[in-house]
Design a protein around this motif. Structure first.
Motif, PDB file in Angstrom:
ATOM      1  N   ASP A 173       0.747  -1.175   0.003  1.00 42.72           N
ATOM      2  CA  ASP A 173      -0.021  -0.139  -0.021  1.00 42.72           C
ATOM      3  C   ASP A 173       0.859   1.108   0.053  1.00 42.72           C
ATOM      4  O   ASP A 173       0.513   2.222  -0.530  1.00 42.72           O
ATOM      5  CB  ASP A 173      -1.098  -0.229   1.470  1.00 42.72           C
ATOM      6  CG  ASP A 173      -1.976  -1.033   1.166  1.00 42.72           C
ATOM      7  OD1 ASP A 173      -2.571  -1.014   0.158  1.00 42.72           O
ATOM      8  OD2 ASP A 173      -1.996  -1.857   2.046  1.00 42.72           O
ATOM      9  N   LEU A 191      -2.623   3.386   7.231  1.00 39.55           N
ATOM     10  CA  LEU A 191      -3.745   2.989   7.643  1.00 39.55           C
ATOM     11  C   LEU A 191      -3.902   1.623   8.269  1.00 39.55           C
ATOM     12  O   LEU A 191      -3.227   0.661   7.788  1.00 39.55           O
ATOM     13  CB  LEU A 191      -4.748   3.311   6.821  1.00 39.55           C
ATOM     14  CG  LEU A 191      -4.952   4.647   6.529  1.00 39.55           C
ATOM     15  CD1 LEU A 191      -5.745   4.952   5.377  1.00 39.55           C
ATOM     16  CD2 LEU A 191      -5.614   5.605   7.653  1.00 39.55           C
ATOM     17  N   ASP A 235      -2.852  -2.031   6.113  1.00 42.96           N
ATOM     18  CA  ASP A 235      -2.275  -1.983   5.027  1.00 42.96           C
ATOM     19  C   ASP A 235      -0.773  -2.697   5.258  1.00 42.96           C
ATOM     20  O   ASP A 235      -0.797  -3.160   6.281  1.00 42.96           O
ATOM     21  CB  ASP A 235      -1.518  -0.322   5.371  1.00 42.96           C
ATOM     22  CG  ASP A 235      -2.368   0.873   4.831  1.00 42.96           C
ATOM     23  OD1 ASP A 235      -3.454   0.376   4.165  1.00 42.96           O
ATOM     24  OD2 ASP A 235      -1.981   1.870   4.747  1.00 42.96           O
ATOM     25  N   ARG A 250      -9.898   7.988  12.111  1.00 44.30           N
ATOM     26  CA  ARG A 250     -11.038   8.418  11.281  1.00 44.30           C
ATOM     27  C   ARG A 250     -10.877   9.958  10.879  1.00 44.30           C
ATOM     28  O   ARG A 250     -10.973  10.218   9.681  1.00 44.30           O
ATOM     29  CB  ARG A 250     -12.323   8.308  12.431  1.00 44.30           C
ATOM     30  CG  ARG A 250     -13.041   7.144  12.178  1.00 44.30           C
ATOM     31  CD  ARG A 250     -14.639   7.177  12.695  1.00 44.30           C
ATOM     32  NE  ARG A 250     -14.767   5.855  13.087  1.00 44.30           N
ATOM     33  CZ  ARG A 250     -14.779   5.735  14.524  1.00 44.30           C
ATOM     34  NH1 ARG A 250     -14.794   6.482  15.468  1.00 44.30           N
ATOM     35  NH2 ARG A 250     -15.170   4.541  14.828  1.00 44.30           N
ATOM     36  N   ALA A 279      -7.624   9.696   8.092  1.00 49.58           N
ATOM     37  CA  ALA A 279      -7.563   8.754   6.987  1.00 49.58           C
ATOM     38  C   ALA A 279      -7.898   9.586   5.517  1.00 49.58           C
ATOM     39  O   ALA A 279      -8.747  10.255   5.468  1.00 49.58           O
ATOM     40  CB  ALA A 279      -8.351   7.463   7.061  1.00 49.58           C
ATOM     41  N   GLN A 280      -7.041   9.276   4.598  1.00 52.56           N
ATOM     42  CA  GLN A 280      -7.200   9.925   3.279  1.00 52.56           C
ATOM     43  C   GLN A 280      -7.862   8.764   2.207  1.00 52.56           C
ATOM     44  O   GLN A 280      -8.029   9.246   1.188  1.00 52.56           O
ATOM     45  CB  GLN A 280      -5.820  10.421   2.879  1.00 52.56           C
ATOM     46  CG  GLN A 280      -5.425  11.530   3.775  1.00 52.56           C
ATOM     47  CD  GLN A 280      -4.539  12.321   3.299  1.00 52.56           C
ATOM     48  OE1 GLN A 280      -4.051  12.371   2.068  1.00 52.56           O
ATOM     49  NE2 GLN A 280      -3.612  13.187   4.134  1.00 52.56           N
ATOM     50  N   ARG A 281      -8.010   7.348   2.820  1.00 51.52           N
ATOM     51  CA  ARG A 281      -8.640   6.555   1.808  1.00 51.52           C
ATOM     52  C   ARG A 281      -9.031   5.313   2.610  1.00 51.52           C
ATOM     53  O   ARG A 281      -9.126   5.751   3.974  1.00 51.52           O
ATOM     54  CB  ARG A 281      -7.541   6.092   0.844  1.00 51.52           C
ATOM     55  CG  ARG A 281      -6.369   5.487   1.576  1.00 51.52           C
ATOM     56  CD  ARG A 281      -4.959   4.956   0.630  1.00 51.52           C
ATOM     57  NE  ARG A 281      -3.895   4.917   1.422  1.00 51.52           N
ATOM     58  CZ  ARG A 281      -3.364   3.769   2.029  1.00 51.52           C
ATOM     59  NH1 ARG A 281      -4.306   2.968   2.461  1.00 51.52           N
ATOM     60  NH2 ARG A 281      -2.268   3.795   2.943  1.00 51.52           N
ATOM     61  N   ASP A 282      -9.669   4.566   2.185  1.00 54.27           N
ATOM     62  CA  ASP A 282     -10.384   3.631   3.013  1.00 54.27           C
ATOM     63  C   ASP A 282      -9.148   2.356   3.448  1.00 54.27           C
ATOM     64  O   ASP A 282      -8.232   2.448   3.098  1.00 54.27           O
ATOM     65  CB  ASP A 282     -11.320   2.589   1.903  1.00 54.27           C
ATOM     66  CG  ASP A 282     -12.359   3.315   1.469  1.00 54.27           C
ATOM     67  OD1 ASP A 282     -12.848   4.103   1.927  1.00 54.27           O
ATOM     68  OD2 ASP A 282     -12.862   2.716   0.280  1.00 54.27           O
ATOM     69  N   TYR A 283      -9.732   1.886   4.659  1.00 54.76           N
ATOM     70  CA  TYR A 283      -9.025   0.789   5.450  1.00 54.76           C
ATOM     71  C   TYR A 283      -9.676  -0.379   5.908  1.00 54.76           C
ATOM     72  O   TYR A 283     -10.793  -0.286   5.836  1.00 54.76           O
ATOM     73  CB  TYR A 283      -8.030   1.616   6.416  1.00 54.76           C
ATOM     74  CG  TYR A 283      -9.270   2.252   7.431  1.00 54.76           C
ATOM     75  CD1 TYR A 283      -9.503   3.557   6.962  1.00 54.76           C
ATOM     76  CD2 TYR A 283      -9.633   1.815   8.437  1.00 54.76           C
ATOM     77  CE1 TYR A 283     -10.221   4.530   7.768  1.00 54.76           C
ATOM     78  CE2 TYR A 283     -10.496   2.544   9.079  1.00 54.76           C
ATOM     79  CZ  TYR A 283     -10.624   3.718   9.082  1.00 54.76           C
ATOM     80  OH  TYR A 283     -11.690   4.518   9.682  1.00 54.76           O
ATOM     81  N   THR A 284      -9.027  -1.308   6.187  1.00 51.46           N
ATOM     82  CA  THR A 284      -9.407  -2.677   6.642  1.00 51.46           C
ATOM     83  C   THR A 284      -9.111  -3.086   7.833  1.00 51.46           C
ATOM     84  O   THR A 284      -7.840  -2.825   8.215  1.00 51.46           O
ATOM     85  CB  THR A 284      -9.242  -3.591   5.664  1.00 51.46           C
ATOM     86  OG1 THR A 284      -9.133  -3.243   4.206  1.00 51.46           O
ATOM     87  CG2 THR A 284     -10.264  -4.824   5.614  1.00 51.46           C
TER      88      THR A 284
END
Ligand code: SF4
Lengths: 421, 166
Positions: A30, A114, A117, A239, A242-247
C-alpha cells in the motif's frame, strides 16, 4: 484455518485465502517509503530496472528527515537527488523542510498509513505503523526500489510471538517502558524473523502514542514487525486523518503462535536501557542509584516525538531548569507537533527551562547533527538505539528512557526518577 | 566467483549496522567512501588492515539494527566477499542477497574458526574450509527462492527479466 492478524494482512495482500508461517509470498504494497539516507540508493537501483514511472505517485512516499535541514554539502547532494526524483515522478507525498517531520511520526499523523495496510519502508523503524493494525516492515534500498517500481515485495510469512500485557501500569510508566522491558526479556535477537503481536488489558487501555512507541521498537528485538489489533482507540485516531479506505483485521482466537509471553505490567517501573544495546534495560531506580552523571538529554525521535511525549516532559520541567553544564534538546516530531507545543505553552516551558528546541529532524538520534556527543560524554535519550557511536563518538554513551525520566534527568544532571522532582 | 580465500576477521555477537558503517558517514552512498569507515566502531582501522578476499567470521545476529544497505555495500567495497555467522538480522539478510554479498550461516564455523586463520569458501556449495586447522564446515543451504534470485543476478536483474517478459 485460524490465522493471526499478521497472516491475514499478508494473505489479503498476496491475494490468497490464507497463508502460514514459513510460506514465501509476493504481496502488493500500500505504501513504499524511503528517507534521505536510503532513497538515493533506491533511486539508483530503480533506474536500473528500466521502468519509466513509479507504481503509484501517491503511495511512493519520500521523507527527507535524517540529515535535513542539510547538514553539509554531501547531505545536500543526497537531498537534492531525492527532491529531483520526487519532482520528476510528481510524487504527491514528498515533504520539503517546513512540512517535513520524522517519517514515523509524520505518516500516521497525516493519515498516510492505515489499519490493514501492507507498508514497506527503507527504514528499520517502519514497524511503527503496526500500532495502527498494519503490517509494516523495514527493507533495504534495493527491495524498496522494486516496490517503488512494481508495488510488489516478496516476504517469508513470519511466525508470531504473542506478548500479553496484564494489569495496570504504575505512575510514570509509558508504552516506552513496556517495550524496553520486553526487549530486555527477549534480547536483541529474541524475535529474529518473527512477528510480535502485543495484546492484553494494558494494551487495550494504552493510548495511540504509547502503542506507536511500542511497535516502533519491535525491530530492537530483531522482529520483522510489531502489531497491535485495531480497536476504538485506533479508530478515534485514524478516522479524522484517513485519506482513503482501510480494513480492520484481528487474530482468530485459536490462531497459532510460536511462543506466548505474559507480562505483569503492574510490576514494571520506568526502564532505562544501558549502553550499548536496547536490551540492557533496568529499572530507573537502579539507574538512579548508579548515580550516572549526564551531559545531554534528547527528547524526541520516532519513538517519543509526539505531542503527548512533550506534555509529559513539560509536566516535570515546568518552572524548573536544566542542570548547569547540561544540554537539553527538545525535538518535535513534526510541524504539527511543534505548532501544538506552541499553542499549549509547552515551548515557553521548555525555553524557560533552558532547553534548545530543534526543528523536526532525526538529528542526534543517529549521531547525524544537532547534538552530536564528544568522547566520554553521556546522554539520556528518548530514542530507540544506544549502540556504540550511535549519537556521536564511539566512546560516548546513550541511555534510553521515556520522556518523564529524560526530563527528570535533565533537571538533576544525572539519571533520575520522576518521583525525585 | 566460486572460490573465496583469505584471512578470517573475527567479531562477536550482535554486530549492529552502526558498527558496520556508522550513521555519521551516511551522508553519501558512494561505495568507495563507505568502505573507508567499514567496521570502524567495532575495530578501528579495519578498513586499512583488511585485504581483498578476506572473510568476516562473526557471532549471531550479524547486521542487526538499521535497514541501511550501506552496510553490505561497505563490506563488499572494502574487499570482503563473504560473511560467516550463525544467524543474520532479517533486513541485513535480504540486503546482502540484493547487493551480492555472500552470507553463510554456520554456527560451527563461526565458533571454530580463529581470528587470522586462512579460510577458503566455495560459494556454490557453501563449503567452508579452515585451512589453518584443517576443519571443514557445511553452511546451511540457501533457500531455493534466494538461489533463484542469485542465479538471475540479484533482485534487480530478476525483476528486469520479469518486466521485459510482460
Ligand atoms: S528518529 Fe532516529 S530511529 Fe527514528 S527514523 Fe530518525 S534516525 Fe531513525
Amino acid at each position: 484455518m485460524a490465522q493471526t492478524i499478521t497472516e491475514k494482512i499478508l494473505a489479503f495482500h498476496a491475494g490468497l485465502k490464507a497463508v502460514e508461517a514459513g510460506q514465501l509470498i509476493e504481496a502488493k504494497v500500500d505504501v513504499a517509503l524511503a528517507n534521505d539516507v536510503t532513497a538515493p540508493i533506491a533511486i539508483d537501483e530503480f533506474e536500473k530496472l528500466g521502468v519509466k514511472t513509479v507504481f503509484d505517485n501517491e503511495r511512493v512516499i519520500l521523507i527527507p528527515d535524517h540529515f535535513t535541514p542539510n547538514k553539509d554539502i554531501k547531505s545536500a547532494e543526497q537531498a537534492k537527488l531525492v527532491r529531483e526524483f520526487a519532482q520528476k515522478h510528481d510524487l504527491k507525498n514528498y515533504f520539503e523542510i517546513g512540512r517535513v517531520g520524522i517519517e514515523h511520526v509524520l505518516l500516521p499523523e497525516q493519515g498516510l498509513v492505515l489499519p490493514g495496510d501492507l507498508i514497506v519502508g527503507a527504514d528499520s523503524h517502519t514497524c511503527t505503523y503496526g500500532a495502527l493494525g498494519a503490517f509494516a516492515t523495514g527493507v533495504g534500498s534495493t527491495d524498496l526500489a522494486v516496490a517503488m517500481a512494481t508495488g510488489r515485495v516478496w516476504f517469508k510469512v513470519p511466525e508470531t510471538i504473542k506478548v500479553v500485557y496484564h494489569g495496570k501500569p504504575q505512575a510514570w510508566v509509558e508504552g516506552k517502558d513496556l517495550i524496553l522491558y520486553t526487549i530486555g526479556q527477549l534480547k536483541v535477537d529474541g524475535a529474529l524473523y518473527q512477528a510480535i503481536e502485543m495484546t492484553g488489558e494494558a494494551i487495550d487501555e494504552l493510548p495511540m502514542y504509547g502503542r506507536m512507541s511500542m511497535a516502533n521498537m519491535a525491530i530492537e528485538a530483531g522482529a520483522k514487525n510489531g502489531i497491535i489489533a485495531p480497536d476504538e482507540i485506533t479508530l478515534d485516531y485514524v478516522r479524522p486523518r484517513a485519506q482513503r479506505d482501510y480494513t480492520l483485521f484481528a487474530s482468530d482466537p485459536d490462531a497459532a503462535y510460536c511462543r506466548t509471553i505474559e507480562i505483569d505490567v503492574a510490576a514494571i517501573r520506568p526502564q532505562v536501557a544501558y549502553p550499548p544495546s536496547p536490551d540492557k534495560s533496568r529499572s530507573v531506580d537502579q539507574a538512579a542509584a548508579d548515580n550516572i552523571a549526564i551531559d545531554q538529554v534528547v527528547i524526541g525521535s520516532c519513538t517519543n516525538g509526539r505531542i503527548e511525549d512533550f506534555r509529559l516532559a513539560a509536566s516535570l520541567l515546568k518552572g524548573r531548569k536544566a542542570a548547569p553544564f547540561m544540554r537539553l534538546l527538545i525535538i518535535p516530531g513534526t510541524p504539527d507537533v511543534y505548532r501544538q507545543m506552541i499553542k499549549e505553552g509547552l515551548t515557553e516551558i521548555f525555553l524557560d527551562a533552558d532547553a534548545l528546541i530543534s526543528p523536526p529532524t532525526c538529528g542526534p538520534c543517529l549521531g547525524g547533527h544537532m547534538g552530536v556527543l564528544a568522547a566520554g560524554e553521556r546522554a539520556v535519550a528518548t530514542t530507540n538505539r544506544n549502540f556504540v557511536g550511535r549519537m556521536g563518538h564511539p566512546e560516548s554513551e546513550v541511555y534510553l528512557s521515556n520522556p518523564a525520566v529524560a526530563a527528570a534527568s535533565a533537571i538533576m544532571g544525572r539519571i533520575a526518577t520522576p518521583e525525585e522532582i | 566467483m566460486n572460490n573465496i580465500q583469505g584471512k578470517a576477521w573475527k567479531f562477536g555477537d550482535d554486530v549492529d549496522t552502526d558498527a558496520i558503517i556508522p550513521a555519521r558517514y551516511l551522508n553519501t552512498s558512494d561505495p568507495e567512501e563507505l568502505a573507508k569507515y567499514c567496521m570502524e566502531d567495532a575495530d578501528p582501522g579495519f578498513a586499512r588492515k583488511v585485504k581483498v578476499g578476506d572473510i568476516i567470521v562473526a557471532g549471531k545476529n550479524f547486521g542487526c539494527g538499521s535497514s541501511r544497505e550501506h552496510a553490505p555495500i561497505a563490506i563488499k567495497a572494502v574487499g570482503v566477499d563473504c560473511v560467516v555467522a550463525p544467524t543474520f538480522a532479517r533486513i541485513f539478510y535480504r540486503n546482502a542477497f540484493n547487493t551480492g554479498l555472500l552470507i553463510l550461516e554456520s554456527a560451527e564455523a563461526s565458533a571454530a574458526i580463529a581470528d587470522g586463520n586462512e579460510v577458503s569458501i566455495d560459494s556454490t556449495t557453501g563449503m567452508i574450509k579452515d585451512l589453518t586447522s584443517g576443519l571443514e564446515f557445511q553452511a546451511r543451504p540457501v533457500p531455493d527462492f534466494m538461489q533463484k534470485l542469485l542465479d538471475d543476478g540479484g533482485l534487480i536483474q530478476h525483476w528486469r527479466k520479469r518486466l521485459m517478459e510482460k
